[in-house]
Structure formats: structure tokens, C-alpha cells
Scaffold this active site. Structure first.
Site, PDB file in Angstrom:
ATOM      1  N   CYS A 156       0.819  -1.217   0.000  1.00  0.00           N
ATOM      2  CA  CYS A 156       0.000   0.000   0.000  1.00  0.00           C
ATOM      3  C   CYS A 156       0.854   1.268   0.000  1.00  0.00           C
ATOM      4  CB  CYS A 156      -0.973  -0.015   1.174  1.00  0.00           C
ATOM      5  SG  CYS A 156      -0.234   0.094   2.806  1.00  0.00           S
ATOM      6  N   HIS A 161      -5.587   1.815  -4.301  1.00  0.00           N
ATOM      7  CA  HIS A 161      -4.761   1.266  -3.242  1.00  0.00           C
ATOM      8  C   HIS A 161      -4.347  -0.153  -3.587  1.00  0.00           C
ATOM      9  CE1 HIS A 161      -8.225  -0.921  -0.939  1.00  0.00           C
ATOM     10  NE2 HIS A 161      -8.590  -0.687  -2.184  1.00  0.00           N
ATOM     11  N   HIS A 166      -2.892   0.994   6.962  1.00  0.00           N
ATOM     12  CA  HIS A 166      -3.207   0.949   5.539  1.00  0.00           C
ATOM     13  C   HIS A 166      -3.448   2.369   5.043  1.00  0.00           C
ATOM     14  CE1 HIS A 166      -4.326  -0.782   1.749  1.00  0.00           C
ATOM     15  NE2 HIS A 166      -5.508  -0.184   1.761  1.00  0.00           N
TER      16      HIS A 166
END
Length: 424
Positions: free
Chosen positions: A247, A317, A305
Site C-alpha cells: 500500500c 490502493h 493501511h
């Protein structure tokens, strides 16, 4: 650095109470969804910790290498100083080396006196100076050796900690992959339900266009274009491209890409937040290129995240193990904060130099039936207004010798029209 913005807090879900930040799922998705989200969050948190440990391991290894280089330099300097002193100084140095490091300096006078007894050597003042250089070189070598020993121990400890965490991460990663493979159909259906539920939680004004007279910086839009070009590439922990990403690796690479040219963003997601938190953005003021963060607790140190906002309540993402880079609704149920990497710019205004053509009537006389050389004028031909008194006048033998008369041309056939055009 700026101050940490107050977290926006949990979102009130339809038909339910406010969820716990980080591991919640949108209402109505059931225990299986909660299990998947919990495992994904756990793995993501371990991954972020592992990235930090990896950086620490690399830092301590580099420090150990530098300490070894400094020790080699100190050893070489000590050898040069010993050679300069000669054999007598070497013997004295052996005795001085047996003293504790703090007492070496007090032995300079004895060492200098011993050197002066050696016939044929330098003057006493020179001998004492060389002795001091030798003792300093010896002390520097001892210090470099101690630093090297400590650096090697720190590097080994960091490596052990990293490998232990890596083993735990791989174990949890395998568990999540096996769960997803066993229930692939349920996972696909769950993903659609989650996306629909998150989209319903979207704030009202997040279309990603001009906000308060501002639009995304062109460099931020270049980062968005790069991220879009990576769609479909597999997720892999620790990957920074070009074929795989995690990510924060995707965001890190996007802002370093051509057009964005921003190399001040750290590698790990929580560090990216910490580096940009002075430019925090309200969730209703998001523009393309803004970073959105998700945490398992109320502190930014629990961020696990992140994604890149692209407008319309969505983000690009690299979600998790077994997935690919993709576009998803922002995880509003787990939203922690958003920041802007590069400041926005004023929205362009319409140019006033070109007024609409309908503001004034056209000045061209085209709508008015002006007489054309190819058509006879109806008004200046009084003879043509007579009813039927001249039906036989257009004889086929008009005299061509006199100048052409308008009365004769009014009665000509259409085949005579080009002749009139040519003579006009």
C-alpha cells in the site's frame, strides 16, 4: 512538523452504534466479514511493523559497516604512530596499553622520558610530541573498537527481531491466503457488499473537483495518473514496483514518478502520515492525490493501511495479500485521517475575452434578399409587371447590336443568365 489533527472519529453506521476504529465492518455484513477484516487488519499491522523493523535492521547494519570502517582507519593510524616511535616507544607503549584507558594520558611524561634515554633519537620536545600522538592513536583505536563492538551487537539484535517478526508475518499471511482460497466465492460476494456499504457512508461533498476555489496540483494529478497505470498489478509486502506493490510502496512510487517529482515522502504509511500531517484535509474537502489513512486505534502510530484519493468517494490502493492494485470506495467505516502532499492551486476561471456570439445580432446582410447578378431585379422592370400585354415580346431574335437593356433581360430565359453574370 505541525500538530497532529484531531481524528475525525468513528462514523455512525445505519442502524447501529459507532464502530471501533480500525477493525470494524459496515453494518449487516455478518461474522464472516468481521473475521476477514480482523485478519486483514492484523496482517496489515504486522506488515507495517515489519517494514519499520526492516528499516531499523538496514540502519543498524549500515552503522556496523561504518563502525568497522572507522576501526580500520584507527588501527592504521595506530600502526603509523607505532612505526614513528621505533622499538623503544613500542616497548613503552606495551606497558602503557596495560593501563586503564583513563590513565593512559597520565603516562605521557614517563613515556617521553623513556624515549629521551634512547640515544640518537629526536630532541626531547619532539619525542614527547610523538609520544602524545601515539597515545592518542591508541585511545582512538580503543574507542573505535568499542563502538564497533556495540554496533555489531545492535545490528545482530535488529536482525534477530526482524526475522522473528517476518516469520510471524508469513504465518499470518498464509492463514489469510488459505481462508480466501477456501471461500473464494464468499470473498467475492463479500467484497461487493463491502464496497456498496462503504459507498453509502460516503460524505456528501467528495466529488474531487474544485473545492473552495481550489483544484488538485498538477503534480498530484501526475501521481494519480501513475497510480492508475499500476491497476491490476499484484500486492506484495515490501514491494515498491514496478511489477508489484504494497500500500505505501504504491504511494511512495507514485509521488516519485515523472511529473510528480516529490522525493520527500517516507516509505512507510504511518511515516507518510507523520510527514504530511501538517497539511491535514477534512474528509469533505478531498482532492485527487490526497492520502487517506486507516488505523487500528486512536493514535497515528497504529496506521496500518493507506490509499490515494481519486474523486467520487474512491481511492486507488494495494489492499492486501492475494489482491491487486485497484480502485475501491474509501473505507469510510475505518477512516482515520487524510493529508495533502502538495498544496492545491486556484481553480481556473473562464476567460472573459470571448463573449457569446448571441449577445448582438449578426451584421451580415445575408438574411436580406439582395439582388444577385444571376437573378433579375423584380422592382426595376416595370414592363414585367404588365399582365399579359407582352406575352409575345420575348422573341427569340432580339437585336444584339444595341446595348443590353434591362427590359429585355427581364424576359430572358434562365439560359441567358450566365451571360449577364459574365458581363457584370
Amino acid at each position: 512538523m505541525g500538530t497532529r489533527p484531531v481524528p475525525s472519529g468513528p462514523i455512525q453506521l445505519p442502524g447501529g452504534s459507532a464502530p471501533t476504529l480500525g477493525t470494524t465492518t459496515p453494518a449487516g455484513l455478518g461474522p464472516f466479514a468481521a473475521q476477514i477484516v480482523a485478519k486483514e487488519t492484523e496482517l496489515a499491522t504486522l506488515g507495517e511493523q515489519l517494514l519499520t523493523l526492516q528499516q531499523e535492521q538496514a540502519r543498524t547494519a549500515t552503522a556496523a559497516q561504518e563502525a568497522e570502517r572507522q576501526l580500520q582507519i584507527a588501527q592504521a593510524a595506530l600502526l603509523d604512530a607505532q612505526l614513528a616511535m621505533g622499538s623503544t616507544a613500542a616497548e613503552a607503549m606495551k606497558r602503557a596499553a596495560e593501563l586503564p584507558p583513563g590513565e593512559i594520558g597520565s603516562n605521557v611524561q614517563d613515556l617521553g622520558a623513556l624515549i629521551r634515554l634512547h640515544k640518537g633519537q629526536q630532541r626531547a620536545g619532539d619525542s614527547e610530541g610523538i609520544a602524545r600522538d601515539l597515545l592518542r592513536a591508541h585511545a582512538a583505536e580503543q574507542q573505535a573498537r568499542a563502538t564497533h563492538t556495540a554496533a555489531m551487537r545492535a545490528a545482530q539484535a535488529a536482525l534477530t527481531t526482524y526475522r522473528t517478526a517476518e516469520a510471524t508475518f508469513k504465518e499470518k499471511e498464509a492463514e489469510l491466503l488459505n481462508l480466501k482460497r477456501r471461500d473464494s466465492d464468499k470473498i467475492a460476494a463479500l467484497e461487493r457488499q463491502r464496497e456498496a456499504a462503504e459507498q453509502r457512508l460516503r460524505p456528501s461533498a467528495v466529488d474531487g473537483k474544485a473545492i473552495a476555489g481550489l483544484v488538485a496540483n498538477p503534480r498530484a494529478l501526475a501521481a494519480v495518473r501513475f497510480a492508475r497505470a499500476q491497476l491490476g498489478k499484484p500486492y506484495e509486502w515490501g514491494a515498491e514496483g514496478p511489477s508489484r506493490y504494497d500500500c505505501s510502496g504504491l504511494i511512495w512510487a507514485a509521488y516519485r514518478s515523472r511529473g510528480a517529482d516529490y522525493d520527500q515522502l517516507p516509505r512507510v504509511s504511518r511515516d507518510q502520515y507523520n510527514a504530511t500531517r501538517s497539511r491535514a484535509v477534512d474528509r469533505r474537502m478531498l482532492l485527487p492525490g490526497d492520502l487517506v489513512f486507516f488505523a487500528s486505534g486512536s493514535s497515528w502510530t497504529t496506521i496500518h493501511h493507506m490509499g490515494m484519493y481519486i474523486g467520487d468517494g474512491k481511492m486507488i490502493h494495494a489492499p492486501t495479500t492475494g489482491d491487486v492494485v485497484k480502485i475501491s470506495p474509501v473505507w469510510w467505516s475505518r477512516f482515520y485521517a487524510a493529508t495533502r502532499v502538495i498544496p492545491a492551486v486556484p481553480a481556473p476561471t473562464a476567460s472573459p475575452s470571448a463573449p457569446p456570439p448571441t449577445t448582438r445580432p449578426s451584421s451580415t446582410p445575408s438574411p436580406r434578399p439582395t439582388p444577385s447578378p444571376t437573378q433579375p431585379r423584380p422592382t426595376p422592370t416595370p414592363t414585367s409587371s404588365k399582365p399579359s400585354s407582352t406575352p409575345t415580346t420575348p422573341s427569340p431574335t432580339p437585336s444584339p447590336t444595341p446595348p443590353p437593356s434591362p427590359s429585355t433581360s427581364s424576359g430572358t430565359s434562365p439560359t441567358a443568365t450566365p451571360t449577364a453574370t459574365a458581363t457584370s
